[in-house]
Design a protein around this motif. Structure first.
Motif, PDB file in Angstrom:
ATOM      1  N   VAL A 241     -29.710  27.765  86.515  1.00  8.64           N
ATOM      2  CA  VAL A 241     -29.567  26.311  86.503  1.00  8.64           C
ATOM      3  C   VAL A 241     -28.484  25.927  87.520  1.00  8.64           C
ATOM      4  CG1 VAL A 241     -29.179  24.267  85.076  1.00  8.64           C
ATOM      5  CG2 VAL A 241     -30.094  26.373  84.035  1.00  8.64           C
ATOM      6  N   PRO A 242     -28.789  25.037  88.488  1.00  9.45           N
ATOM      7  CA  PRO A 242     -27.798  24.691  89.510  1.00  9.45           C
ATOM      8  C   PRO A 242     -26.873  23.568  89.060  1.00  9.45           C
ATOM      9  CG  PRO A 242     -29.882  23.624  90.018  1.00  9.45           C
ATOM     10  CD  PRO A 242     -30.108  24.419  88.765  1.00  9.45           C
ATOM     11  N   PHE A 243     -25.579  23.750  89.314  1.00  9.51           N
ATOM     12  CA  PHE A 243     -24.591  22.714  89.032  1.00  9.51           C
ATOM     13  C   PHE A 243     -23.722  22.507  90.268  1.00  9.51           C
ATOM     14  CE2 PHE A 243     -25.393  24.428  84.736  1.00  9.51           C
ATOM     15  CZ  PHE A 243     -25.755  23.258  84.082  1.00  9.51           C
ATOM     16  N   TYR A 244     -23.547  21.255  90.659  1.00 17.46           N
ATOM     17  CA  TYR A 244     -22.563  20.952  91.701  1.00 17.46           C
ATOM     18  C   TYR A 244     -21.177  21.315  91.173  1.00 17.46           C
ATOM     19  CZ  TYR A 244     -26.079  18.247  94.281  1.00 17.46           C
ATOM     20  OH  TYR A 244     -27.184  17.860  94.986  1.00 17.46           O
ATOM     21  N   THR A 245     -20.341  21.857  92.049  1.00 17.84           N
ATOM     22  CA  THR A 245     -19.012  22.307  91.617  1.00 17.84           C
ATOM     23  C   THR A 245     -17.925  21.256  91.819  1.00 17.84           C
ATOM     24  OG1 THR A 245     -18.626  23.339  93.782  1.00 17.84           O
ATOM     25  CG2 THR A 245     -19.589  24.713  92.061  1.00 17.84           C
ATOM     26  N   ASN A 246     -18.195  20.229  92.626  1.00 20.75           N
ATOM     27  CA  ASN A 246     -17.186  19.202  92.890  1.00 20.75           C
ATOM     28  C   ASN A 246     -17.220  18.150  91.780  1.00 20.75           C
ATOM     29  OD1 ASN A 246     -15.291  17.513  94.089  1.00 20.75           O
ATOM     30  ND2 ASN A 246     -16.756  16.611  95.523  1.00 20.75           N
ATOM     31  N   VAL A 247     -16.925  18.606  90.552  1.00 21.80           N
ATOM     32  CA  VAL A 247     -16.973  17.737  89.369  1.00 21.80           C
ATOM     33  C   VAL A 247     -15.788  18.071  88.464  1.00 21.80           C
ATOM     34  CG1 VAL A 247     -19.487  17.431  89.371  1.00 21.80           C
ATOM     35  CG2 VAL A 247     -18.479  19.392  88.188  1.00 21.80           C
ATOM     36  N   GLY A 248     -15.553  17.213  87.492  1.00 18.74           N
ATOM     37  CA  GLY A 248     -14.459  17.447  86.551  1.00 18.74           C
ATOM     38  C   GLY A 248     -14.915  17.848  85.170  1.00 18.74           C
ATOM     39  N   MET A 296     -36.460  26.352  87.881  1.00 18.20           N
ATOM     40  CA  MET A 296     -35.776  26.487  89.167  1.00 18.20           C
ATOM     41  C   MET A 296     -36.340  25.498  90.185  1.00 18.20           C
ATOM     42  SD  MET A 296     -34.887  30.565  89.518  1.00 18.20           S
ATOM     43  CE  MET A 296     -33.794  30.261  90.909  1.00 18.20           C
ATOM     44  N   ALA A 297     -37.628  25.206  90.101  1.00 16.99           N
ATOM     45  CA  ALA A 297     -38.190  24.164  90.970  1.00 16.99           C
ATOM     46  C   ALA A 297     -37.559  22.819  90.668  1.00 16.99           C
ATOM     47  CB  ALA A 297     -39.705  24.099  90.798  1.00 16.99           C
ATOM     48  N   ALA A 298     -37.360  22.533  89.380  1.00 15.21           N
ATOM     49  CA  ALA A 298     -36.698  21.287  88.993  1.00 15.21           C
ATOM     50  C   ALA A 298     -35.272  21.250  89.523  1.00 15.21           C
ATOM     51  CB  ALA A 298     -36.709  21.141  87.476  1.00 15.21           C
ATOM     52  N   GLY A 299     -34.606  22.389  89.511  1.00 19.56           N
ATOM     53  CA  GLY A 299     -33.253  22.458  90.043  1.00 19.56           C
ATOM     54  C   GLY A 299     -33.199  22.165  91.531  1.00 19.56           C
ATOM     55  N   HIS A 300     -34.115  22.743  92.288  1.00 20.33           N
ATOM     56  CA  HIS A 300     -34.160  22.469  93.729  1.00 20.33           C
ATOM     57  C   HIS A 300     -34.456  20.994  94.001  1.00 20.33           C
ATOM     58  CE1 HIS A 300     -33.676  26.451  95.428  1.00 20.33           C
ATOM     59  NE2 HIS A 300     -34.572  26.954  94.586  1.00 20.33           N
ATOM     60  N   LEU A 301     -35.381  20.413  93.230  1.00 19.86           N
ATOM     61  CA  LEU A 301     -35.714  19.002  93.410  1.00 19.86           C
ATOM     62  C   LEU A 301     -34.494  18.125  93.159  1.00 19.86           C
ATOM     63  CD1 LEU A 301     -37.728  16.703  93.878  1.00 19.86           C
ATOM     64  CD2 LEU A 301     -38.345  16.859  91.445  1.00 19.86           C
ATOM     65  N   LEU A 302     -33.753  18.421  92.107  1.00 16.00           N
ATOM     66  CA  LEU A 302     -32.565  17.627  91.804  1.00 16.00           C
ATOM     67  C   LEU A 302     -31.529  17.740  92.910  1.00 16.00           C
ATOM     68  CD1 LEU A 302     -31.159  16.098  89.180  1.00 16.00           C
ATOM     69  CD2 LEU A 302     -29.681  18.077  89.418  1.00 16.00           C
ATOM     70  N   LEU A 303     -31.319  18.957  93.425  1.00 13.61           N
ATOM     71  CA  LEU A 303     -30.367  19.128  94.525  1.00 13.61           C
ATOM     72  C   LEU A 303     -30.806  18.327  95.748  1.00 13.61           C
ATOM     73  CD1 LEU A 303     -29.610  22.974  94.348  1.00 13.61           C
ATOM     74  CD2 LEU A 303     -28.126  21.119  93.589  1.00 13.61           C
ATOM     75  N   ASN A 304     -32.078  18.394  96.074  1.00 11.31           N
ATOM     76  CA  ASN A 304     -32.565  17.691  97.271  1.00 11.31           C
ATOM     77  C   ASN A 304     -32.385  16.180  97.145  1.00 11.31           C
ATOM     78  OD1 ASN A 304     -33.315  20.095  98.476  1.00 11.31           O
ATOM     79  ND2 ASN A 304     -35.422  20.002  97.747  1.00 11.31           N
ATOM     80  N   THR A 305     -32.745  15.635  95.988  1.00  9.07           N
ATOM     81  CA  THR A 305     -32.644  14.184  95.823  1.00  9.07           C
ATOM     82  C   THR A 305     -31.192  13.733  95.751  1.00  9.07           C
ATOM     83  OG1 THR A 305     -32.929  14.459  93.432  1.00  9.07           O
ATOM     84  CG2 THR A 305     -34.902  13.992  94.721  1.00  9.07           C
ATOM     85  N   THR A 306     -30.348  14.523  95.091  1.00 10.24           N
ATOM     86  CA  THR A 306     -28.930  14.149  94.989  1.00 10.24           C
ATOM     87  C   THR A 306     -28.241  14.287  96.332  1.00 10.24           C
ATOM     88  OG1 THR A 306     -28.941  14.924  92.683  1.00 10.24           O
ATOM     89  CG2 THR A 306     -26.793  14.528  93.716  1.00 10.24           C
ATOM     90  N   ASP A 307     -28.543  15.360  97.056  1.00  9.86           N
ATOM     91  CA  ASP A 307     -27.986  15.517  98.411  1.00  9.86           C
ATOM     92  C   ASP A 307     -28.314  14.299  99.262  1.00  9.86           C
ATOM     93  OD1 ASP A 307     -27.054  18.026  97.750  1.00  9.86           O
ATOM     94  OD2 ASP A 307     -28.548  19.126  98.908  1.00  9.86           O
ATOM     95  N   ALA A 308     -29.575  13.894  99.220  1.00  8.67           N
ATOM     96  CA  ALA A 308     -30.009  12.764 100.048  1.00  8.67           C
ATOM     97  C   ALA A 308     -29.267  11.494  99.667  1.00  8.67           C
ATOM     98  CB  ALA A 308     -31.516  12.572  99.903  1.00  8.67           C
ATOM     99  N   ALA A 309     -29.054  11.273  98.374  1.00  5.09           N
ATOM    100  CA  ALA A 309     -28.343  10.072  97.926  1.00  5.09           C
ATOM    101  C   ALA A 309     -26.901  10.075  98.403  1.00  5.09           C
ATOM    102  CB  ALA A 309     -28.406   9.980  96.402  1.00  5.09           C
TER     103      ALA A 309
END
Length: 359
Positions: A241-248, A296-309
């Protein structure tokens, strides 16, 4: 030498907050090791956007480190792994200031040609290694570099190797979840016999607690470059499961694991699933293949959409990343609960005390 020194539990605290690069990490930890010593052998990876270094504590006040080649991966199970080591190439090798003299004084260089093989000089070559350590390196390299022909008990399996192609997150998950599939050593396999299937320690073993894949992405802004892919419990039966690390904060299902067994905890849900599925592996393996691919496909999709935002521009990056982390956590928790239901149903139907009037 006075017993004591620093150990594994100290390293992150005394090093990570005070460095800005992988090389600085090696240098700072090296200074601590030379001054305070260590009571154990350890291998520590330092990585940044440009470099990866691997440091090994030889014991006492001595250490070595080697830069990982840009076009290579490293397989390093529970043993000292660095092989070739040079004292005349500071761009790629570092060591305790007195290491060269120490090696010469105590005749530790075992090579016949004068070059230093650190694994031969400082490492182990025991029966335990041949069943617990080296087979894991063998199988990973068999998967990532299929042209390599090696013996799973060899003491000379390369520390680093070039892959046949670029390595994906899925590849890392696959090899770290593996149990020697398609070999006589697979405990769930049909090849070999009962003895060969218990010969080697699997990579994805029953007592895995968690796995982290730490990713620093060079193709996005620094504020979203760090992603930690996280899995809990036994690797053949879970997902990354992917998590962005720049969080609190971290989503509660992943952060609040207690000693009480409860499906409110993502860890315990995964542990229950693994224990239920292992005895009925053949009947449930397809469930895990679908689950891992979907999540994992859902994880990649979330990263792509969040990166773009974020790249398009947002007011509060950390808030956006925390929201994304919660979204993927909620989605994977829901799929994992469904997986638990499916595995429980399958395992229940195969219990030894099943009976039907149609039997």
């Amino acid at each position: 030498m006075v017993p004591g020194g620093i150990g594994e539990e100290d390293i992150t605290t005394i090093v990570l907050p005070y460095i800005h690069s992988a090389r600085e990490g090696v240098e700072l930890l090296g200074q601590y090791l030379e001054k305070y010593g260590t009571y154990e052998h350890n291998g520590i990876a330092f990585s940044d956007i440009d470099e990866i270094w691997w440091l090994e504590t030889i014991g006492g006040h001595h250490w070595i480190a080697k830069r990982v080649p840009d076009d290579a991966y490293v397989t390093n199970p529970n043993q000292l792994g660095i092989q070739e080591f040079r004292f005349d190439d500071p761009d790629n090798y570092m060591a305790a200031s007195d290491l060269a003299d120490w090696v010469a004084q105590y005749h530790l260089n075992l090579s016949l040609d004068g070059t230093l093989n650190a694994r031969d000089a400082f490492g182990s070559h025991t029966d335990k290694d041949h069943h617990y350590n080296t087979p894991r390196a063998w199988y990973i390299q068999k998967k990532l570099t299929p042209t390599m022909v090696q013996d799973p008990m060899s003491d000379d399996i390369p520390w680093s190797n070039k892959p046949a192609r670029k390595i994906t997150i899925e590849d890392v998950n696959d090899v770290l979840s593996s149990h020697y599939q398609d070999t006589p050593y697979d405990p769930y396999g049909k090849q070999g016999d009962e003895q060969t299937r218990k010969t080697f320690r699997p990579i994805g073993i029953n007592r895995n607690g968690h796995l982290s894949i730490l990713q620093i992405r060079p193709n996005v802004p620094a504020e979203i470059a760090g992603v930690q892919w996280l899995a809990y419990s036994s690797q053949p039966f879970n997902t990354m499961v992917p998590f962005y690390t720049n969080v609190g904060t971290t989503p509660a299902a992943f952060a609040n694991t207690t000693a009480a067994v409860t499906t409110d905890s993502f860890y315990w849900t995964n542990r229950i699933i693994a224990a239920l599925a292992s005895p009925v592996f053949d009947e449930t393996v397809a469930l895990f293949e679908d689950y891992t691919e979907s999540t994992m496909a859902a994880g990649h999709l979330l990263l792509n959409t969040t990166d773009a935002a974020v790249i398009a521009g947002v007011d509060d990056v950390q808030s956006v990343l925390a929201t994304a982390n919660q979204q993927i956590a909620d989605a994977v928790v829901a799929e994992t609960r469904q997986l638990l239901a499916d595995v429980l149903f399958t395992a229940s139907n195969l219990m030894a005390n099943h009976f039907s009037r149609n039997d």
